[in-house]
Design a protein around this motif. Structure first.
Motif, PDB file in Angstrom:
ATOM      1  N   GLN A  30       1.561   7.938  -5.276  1.00 60.79           N
ATOM      2  CA  GLN A  30       1.000   8.003  -6.619  1.00 60.79           C
ATOM      3  C   GLN A  30       2.083   7.846  -7.688  1.00 60.79           C
ATOM      4  N   PHE A  31       3.241   8.464  -7.471  1.00 56.72           N
ATOM      5  CA  PHE A  31       4.318   8.332  -8.452  1.00 56.72           C
ATOM      6  C   PHE A  31       4.760   6.870  -8.546  1.00 56.72           C
ATOM      7  N   ASP A  33       2.973   4.242  -7.862  1.00 56.32           N
ATOM      8  CA  ASP A  33       1.888   3.496  -8.509  1.00 56.32           C
ATOM      9  C   ASP A  33       1.901   3.714 -10.020  1.00 56.32           C
ATOM     10  N   MET A  34       2.048   4.977 -10.466  1.00 55.46           N
ATOM     11  CA  MET A  34       2.014   5.280 -11.902  1.00 55.46           C
ATOM     12  C   MET A  34       3.191   4.666 -12.643  1.00 55.46           C
ATOM     13  N   THR A  35       4.330   4.555 -11.984  1.00 57.57           N
ATOM     14  CA  THR A  35       5.523   4.027 -12.648  1.00 57.57           C
ATOM     15  C   THR A  35       5.749   2.544 -12.355  1.00 57.57           C
ATOM     16  N   TYR A  62      11.003  10.630  -8.760  1.00 58.90           N
ATOM     17  CA  TYR A  62      10.049  11.710  -8.473  1.00 58.90           C
ATOM     18  C   TYR A  62      10.806  12.985  -8.112  1.00 58.90           C
TER      19      TYR A  62
END
Length: 157
Positions: A30-31, A33-35, A62
């Protein structure tokens, strides 16, 4: 509010943060993907298997963000004006899915602002992964500088 006011920080003091976190594959995914970080070392198990690590490595940003986040309740929760800088960031060892991380902060410097209304506090933050054998390995360290509120005149000690 659990954070410290400027006056409560003591240079040389080390604060052991009680909260720990086991890093999951989902956290890392998720980190990334978000960044928008699509580095295959973090996401592609086949690619990562052929690296010196032999498996996917958790995104270092992260790990840094997790380390800083763990420090907030004991240092600046409700008493911060702003984070001013993150300096001298190092990642001496990798973090893998399933590693449990803990953090500590050592106050290295503090000074009042020129107007005397607030204070600048610098802390050396260290994050360690905890091994099954009880050994700890340093995985991230950095210097965090924050602008801190001073204790209000009407606040009790």
């Amino acid at each position: 509010m659990t954070g410290l006011y400027y006056e409560e920080f003591e240079v040389g003091e080390t604060i052991e943060h009680d909260k720990r976190r086991t890093v999951s594959e989902s956290d890392n995914q998720q980190f990334c993907d978000m960044t928008m970080n699509q580095q295959p070392l973090h996401l592609d198990s086949v690619f990562a298997a052929d690296t010196q690590f032999g498996e996917r490595v958790v995104n270092g940003l992260y790990t840094m963000a997790l380390a800083v986040g763990m420090t907030i309740p004991d240092t600046t929760d409700g008493t911060i004006v702003a984070n001013l800088s993150y300096d001298n960031v190092e990642h001496p060892a990798p973090v893998f899915h399933g590693d449990t991380i803990r953090a500590q902060s050592t106050v290295t410097n503090k000074r009042e602002t020129s107007d005397g209304d607030r204070g600048v506090v610098t802390m050396h933050v260290e994050a360690y992964k905890l091994g099954d054998d009880g050994e700890e390995t340093l995985v991230c360290e950095l210097d965090r500088t924050a602008l801190s509120k001073k204790r209000p005149d009407d606040a009790s000690e």
